[in-house]
Motif scaffolding. Sequence first.
Motif, mmCIF file in Angstrom:
data_model
loop_
_atom_site.group_PDB
_atom_site.id
_atom_site.type_symbol
_atom_site.label_atom_id
_atom_site.label_comp_id
_atom_site.label_asym_id
_atom_site.label_seq_id
_atom_site.Cartn_x
_atom_site.Cartn_y
_atom_site.Cartn_z
ATOM 1 N N LEU A 28 58.306 -59.820 -15.903
ATOM 2 C CA LEU A 28 59.175 -60.945 -15.561
ATOM 3 C C LEU A 28 58.835 -62.225 -16.325
ATOM 4 N N TYR A 29 58.037 -62.073 -17.372
ATOM 5 C CA TYR A 29 57.607 -63.195 -18.213
ATOM 6 C C TYR A 29 58.750 -64.128 -18.597
ATOM 7 N N GLU A 30 59.818 -63.560 -19.125
ATOM 8 C CA GLU A 30 60.914 -64.399 -19.600
ATOM 9 C C GLU A 30 61.741 -64.977 -18.460
ATOM 10 N N ALA A 68 43.596 -64.664 -35.839
ATOM 11 C CA ALA A 68 43.827 -65.830 -36.695
ATOM 12 C C ALA A 68 43.177 -67.066 -36.072
ATOM 13 N N ALA A 69 43.177 -67.136 -34.745
ATOM 14 C CA ALA A 69 42.542 -68.269 -34.065
ATOM 15 C C ALA A 69 41.051 -68.299 -34.383
ATOM 16 N N ALA A 70 40.416 -67.136 -34.313
ATOM 17 C CA ALA A 70 38.982 -67.083 -34.602
ATOM 18 C C ALA A 70 38.720 -67.501 -36.044
ATOM 19 N N SER A 119 41.398 -72.879 -24.074
ATOM 20 C CA SER A 119 41.468 -73.124 -22.634
ATOM 21 C C SER A 119 42.378 -72.088 -21.966
ATOM 22 N N MET A 120 43.481 -71.729 -22.637
ATOM 23 C CA MET A 120 44.336 -70.657 -22.103
ATOM 24 C C MET A 120 43.646 -69.302 -22.213
ATOM 25 N N TYR A 121 42.971 -69.126 -23.335
ATOM 26 C CA TYR A 121 42.271 -67.866 -23.582
ATOM 27 C C TYR A 121 41.228 -67.606 -22.501
ATOM 28 N N ASN A 126 61.818 -70.978 -15.501
ATOM 29 C CA ASN A 126 61.548 -71.157 -16.930
ATOM 30 C C ASN A 126 60.064 -71.004 -17.177
ATOM 31 N N ARG A 127 59.718 -70.462 -18.323
ATOM 32 C CA ARG A 127 58.304 -70.269 -18.615
ATOM 33 C C ARG A 127 57.566 -71.579 -18.799
ATOM 34 N N LEU A 128 58.221 -72.546 -19.456
ATOM 35 C CA LEU A 128 57.536 -73.800 -19.751
ATOM 36 C C LEU A 128 58.165 -74.939 -18.962
ATOM 37 N N HIS A 139 54.106 -53.453 -19.125
ATOM 38 C CA HIS A 139 55.355 -53.817 -19.788
ATOM 39 C C HIS A 139 55.201 -55.108 -20.570
ATOM 40 N N PHE A 140 54.359 -56.010 -20.062
ATOM 41 C CA PHE A 140 54.085 -57.238 -20.826
ATOM 42 C C PHE A 140 53.468 -56.887 -22.172
ATOM 43 N N ASP A 141 52.430 -56.078 -22.145
ATOM 44 C CA ASP A 141 51.740 -55.737 -23.390
ATOM 45 C C ASP A 141 52.632 -54.931 -24.328
ATOM 46 N N MET A 190 45.099 -77.756 -30.918
ATOM 47 C CA MET A 190 45.534 -76.364 -30.766
ATOM 48 C C MET A 190 44.355 -75.482 -30.376
ATOM 49 N N ILE A 191 43.216 -75.741 -30.998
ATOM 50 C CA ILE A 191 42.043 -74.919 -30.704
ATOM 51 C C ILE A 191 41.596 -75.141 -29.265
ATOM 52 N N VAL A 192 41.556 -76.391 -28.851
ATOM 53 C CA VAL A 192 41.089 -76.675 -27.491
ATOM 54 C C VAL A 192 42.070 -76.111 -26.458
ATOM 55 N N ILE A 199 51.749 -78.205 -24.131
ATOM 56 C CA ILE A 199 51.179 -78.951 -25.263
ATOM 57 C C ILE A 199 50.966 -78.000 -26.437
ATOM 58 N N HIS A 200 50.377 -76.839 -26.134
ATOM 59 C CA HIS A 200 50.104 -75.848 -27.173
ATOM 60 C C HIS A 200 51.407 -75.434 -27.862
ATOM 61 N N HIS A 201 52.418 -75.214 -27.057
ATOM 62 C CA HIS A 201 53.700 -74.767 -27.590
ATOM 63 C C HIS A 201 54.379 -75.881 -28.401
ATOM 64 N N THR A 202 54.342 -77.096 -27.880
ATOM 65 C CA THR A 202 55.020 -78.216 -28.546
ATOM 66 C C THR A 202 54.397 -78.512 -29.909
ATOM 67 N N LEU A 203 53.053 -78.513 -29.935
ATOM 68 C CA LEU A 203 52.374 -78.883 -31.180
ATOM 69 C C LEU A 203 52.627 -77.869 -32.285
ATOM 70 N N LEU A 204 53.049 -76.655 -31.909
ATOM 71 C CA LEU A 204 53.403 -75.680 -32.939
ATOM 72 C C LEU A 204 54.360 -76.294 -33.944
ATOM 73 N N TRP A 205 55.315 -77.060 -33.440
ATOM 74 C CA TRP A 205 56.403 -77.548 -34.297
ATOM 75 C C TRP A 205 55.931 -78.588 -35.292
ATOM 76 N N THR A 249 50.091 -67.143 -39.699
ATOM 77 C CA THR A 249 49.967 -66.095 -38.684
ATOM 78 C C THR A 249 50.113 -66.682 -37.282
ATOM 79 N N LEU A 250 49.431 -67.805 -37.041
ATOM 80 C CA LEU A 250 49.460 -68.387 -35.699
ATOM 81 C C LEU A 250 50.855 -68.860 -35.325
ATOM 82 N N VAL A 251 51.572 -69.441 -36.283
ATOM 83 C CA VAL A 251 52.915 -69.937 -35.970
ATOM 84 C C VAL A 251 53.854 -68.759 -35.687
HETATM 85 C C1 HEM Z 1 48.059 -73.502 -35.593
HETATM 86 C C2 HEM Z 1 47.613 -73.100 -34.510
HETATM 87 C C3 HEM Z 1 48.365 -72.426 -33.391
HETATM 88 C C4 HEM Z 1 49.709 -72.295 -33.137
HETATM 89 C C5 HEM Z 1 50.842 -72.831 -33.969
HETATM 90 C C6 HEM Z 1 49.846 -71.586 -31.898
HETATM 91 C C7 HEM Z 1 51.051 -71.284 -31.277
HETATM 92 C C8 HEM Z 1 51.176 -70.719 -30.031
HETATM 93 C C9 HEM Z 1 52.373 -70.615 -29.274
HETATM 94 C C10 HEM Z 1 53.721 -71.153 -29.667
HETATM 95 C C11 HEM Z 1 52.092 -69.967 -28.128
HETATM 96 C C12 HEM Z 1 53.071 -69.648 -27.012
HETATM 97 C C13 HEM Z 1 52.861 -70.633 -25.914
HETATM 98 C C14 HEM Z 1 53.773 -70.354 -24.752
HETATM 99 O O1 HEM Z 1 54.962 -70.628 -24.857
HETATM 100 O O2 HEM Z 1 53.287 -69.895 -23.719
HETATM 101 C C15 HEM Z 1 50.719 -69.655 -28.146
HETATM 102 C C16 HEM Z 1 50.070 -68.994 -27.134
HETATM 103 C C17 HEM Z 1 48.705 -68.859 -27.093
HETATM 104 N N1 HEM Z 1 47.806 -69.287 -28.047
HETATM 105 FE FE1 HEM Z 1 48.199 -70.248 -29.746
HETATM 106 N N2 HEM Z 1 48.612 -71.283 -31.416
HETATM 107 C C18 HEM Z 1 47.687 -71.784 -32.310
HETATM 108 C C19 HEM Z 1 46.326 -71.715 -32.225
HETATM 109 C C20 HEM Z 1 45.655 -71.084 -31.213
HETATM 110 C C21 HEM Z 1 44.242 -71.020 -31.113
HETATM 111 C C22 HEM Z 1 43.234 -71.642 -32.080
HETATM 112 C C23 HEM Z 1 43.969 -70.306 -29.999
HETATM 113 C C24 HEM Z 1 42.592 -69.978 -29.505
HETATM 114 C C25 HEM Z 1 42.272 -68.896 -28.911
HETATM 115 C C26 HEM Z 1 45.221 -69.920 -29.393
HETATM 116 C C27 HEM Z 1 45.369 -69.206 -28.230
HETATM 117 C C28 HEM Z 1 46.555 -68.957 -27.600
HETATM 118 C C29 HEM Z 1 46.664 -68.307 -26.324
HETATM 119 C C30 HEM Z 1 45.512 -67.797 -25.477
HETATM 120 C C31 HEM Z 1 48.005 -68.235 -26.014
HETATM 121 C C32 HEM Z 1 48.608 -67.631 -24.771
HETATM 122 C C33 HEM Z 1 48.928 -66.231 -25.075
HETATM 123 C C34 HEM Z 1 48.927 -65.378 -23.853
HETATM 124 O O3 HEM Z 1 47.859 -65.150 -23.320
HETATM 125 O O4 HEM Z 1 49.998 -64.910 -23.461
HETATM 126 N N3 HEM Z 1 46.241 -70.413 -30.158
HETATM 127 N N4 HEM Z 1 50.170 -70.121 -29.320
#
Ligand code: HEM
Lengths: 264, 382
Positions: free
Chosen positions: B269-271, A85-87, A168-170, B319-321, B248-250, A162-164, A199-205, A50-52
């Motif tokens: 404008l996220y992307e 799924a994160a929770a 932190s973003m959350y 770019n976003r990242l 629009h984001f949501d 990933m959790i940290v 970092i969060h995005h990269t580690l997905l892979w 789900t998270l991926v």
């Molecule tokens: C296997 C674990 C996880 C994977 C593969 C994953 C993957 C991703 C990816 C790829 C993004 C997009 C990042 C970007 O490009 O901006 C993202 C966003 C995010 N993830 Fe995860 N994530 C994981 C676990 C978690 C966990 C444990 C949390 C805890 C709350 C979390 C919270 C978030 C948040 C807050 C965002 C930003 C979303 C937003 O507010 O727009 N993720 N995640």
Amino acid sequence: MTPATESRPRREIPWFEARVPRVHGDFTWVYLWGAPLRVMHWVSVFSIITLVVTGLYIGQPYFMAGGEASSHFLMGRFRFAHFLAAAIIVMAAIVRVYWLFVGNVYERWPALFPVTPRNLRNVWLVLKSYFTMRLEKQPHFVGHNPLAQLAYTTIYFVTAAMIVTGFSMYGQAAPGGFFDTIFGWLPPLVGGLQRVRLIHHTLLWVYPMFVLIHVYLAIRADSVEHAGGVSSILTGGRFVSSHDTFEDFNIHDQPSEPWKSKHH
Amino acid sequence: MFVRNAEPWMDGSSLGEHLEETGVSRRSFLEFCTEMAVILGLGSAAAPSVAKALESQARPTVIWLEMQECTGCVESTLRTEAPTIGNLLLDVVSLDYSETLMAAAGHAAEKAKADAMAKNKGKYVLVVTGSVPTKEDGMYCTVAGRTIRQHLEEAAEGAAAIIALGACAHWGSVQAARPNPTGAVGVRDIIKNKPIVNIAGCPPIGDVVTATVVHFLTFGRLPAVDREGRPLFAYGNRIHDQCSRRAHFDAGQYVESFDDEGARKGWCLYEMGCKGPATYSPCPIVQWNQRTNWPIGAGHPCIGCTEPYFWDTMAPFYNRLPNVSGFGVEHRIDTIGASLAVGAAAGVAAHATMTVMHQIRRRKAHQTPDSGSTSGEERNNG
Ligand code: HEM
Ligand code: SF4
């Protein structure tokens, strides 16, 4: 992985499995993975998928909604699923961490770090046999071979990262709130919120690669060595032959009729 | 509220008296106080208290140091709605030294500053825009024959509080961006023993500056700040969480190029690289140029200018990242990740093929009636 086989404490067998006969002729059923660990494993599988999937959408919304904004909640739903799924994975992680301290010898925290010289030699031997296909040269393990264990340990640490980074973003949405207070130290440490995101995005892979290799090697070990490892993550254990020798296990340590012995 | 510049605020008279002399109506003064109370998050009910506190103020002294900067902050702050900061600082607060705004020049200006500092030691507010160069003993920025660092240290000595105005004054902004040729740093890296408030932004919104000054005059201290030293009343929320395009984001509706249908419809404008999700600023609410508009409102993604070292940390702006360098060309992380995953899949496929071939060869070599079964020996050998 435990190095020495001599002084191993008796394996614990939970009450609900203790009555099942364990010895069938030459074969003994060895209990490896406690129920909490197995539940944790499958819960993590579903949350990581789900998270991926949802993470990839959050990172790059690859399809969109037309019409009025008021009639859609696409990203909202993806983010909701991501956070749910994160929770869940955090709960699984808490169970796993607890089990690092109360689990059996294959589950306890020292098992995560197979770093004795003998284990490191075995890492090398396993690697060599993977590349040369010389299966007969491969050392045998009841639990994980140390190379596999190192991969699982890595996944644990990646998931912790990933959790940290995720929380932190959350926490950014509510500065001074619970998650921001607990995880707010991260962005300044790594050089800003964008770095956290990267970092969060990269580690997905790491996950797709890990799943591919992990599933492949598990199935391969079962079909080539007939070791029964795949079913062990469902049933908790596997049969071993008294003719086999293992690096991490000595059949003679097992009580011959464990269901009669006082468990624990 | 419009305050004419013609009547300077004299030492000794209170702000109330001064406003009366200038002919400012009670009503417009109260309007101004209400607005400030609202921006400060005190609520409009606090307006009478703000008015009372402001009225009785004696003329405070403000020294404004312009260091290594582009004057954009002064330009921006002059565009406060009411009173314009020019009015507020020149007439209401009175500026004893500001290179851009003062009439005096040369030795006279330096003397005015020295006099004001000596006379109001420990009481004046020091506003600082621009960064401090530290390389080559700071010779990249000198005023009146001395480095700006010396000016800053001297002025900070007797200041009651320091307002670091703009990204330069706190983080060095563009001058401090890699490779930072002048060794530019912010005020807080030089001055450690004074309360400093960080009015972040490149440039910051004028109203935020005005409100901070009003807070100082009303309460006698700087407003509460966040982790980065920014006043919470203004920088307490993320742009993303206050944005007019958030629906629009949501919904999942994104602009993909600046001339597409989504752009015309005002989608998110996220992307396009919007840094709203990582940026704390009151832009969506307070807006710019007399509440005319703001960058995202006008269709441009946020570049995150209120965040630490944004020229380095928020780049690339579209770019976003952040880019991942070190792979020859700069690639998106997804390209790299997906390639690695495909590589892993190919590796797995190759290894599986070899394993199968190996097994077939072995079985052929062991062609016995028992072959293929799982006798102990067979298993043990693999
Ligand atoms: C296997 C674990 C996880 C994977 C593969 C994953 C993957 C991703 C990816 C790829 C993004 C997009 C990042 C970007 O490009 O901006 C993202 C966003 C995010 N993830 Fe995860 N994530 C994981 C676990 C978690 C966990 C444990 C949390 C805890 C709350 C979390 C919270 C978030 C948040 C807050 C965002 C930003 C979303 C937003 O507010 O727009 N993720 N995640
Ligand atoms: S435009 Fe930027 S700040 Fe506004 S909702 Fe979209 S991503 Fe968030």
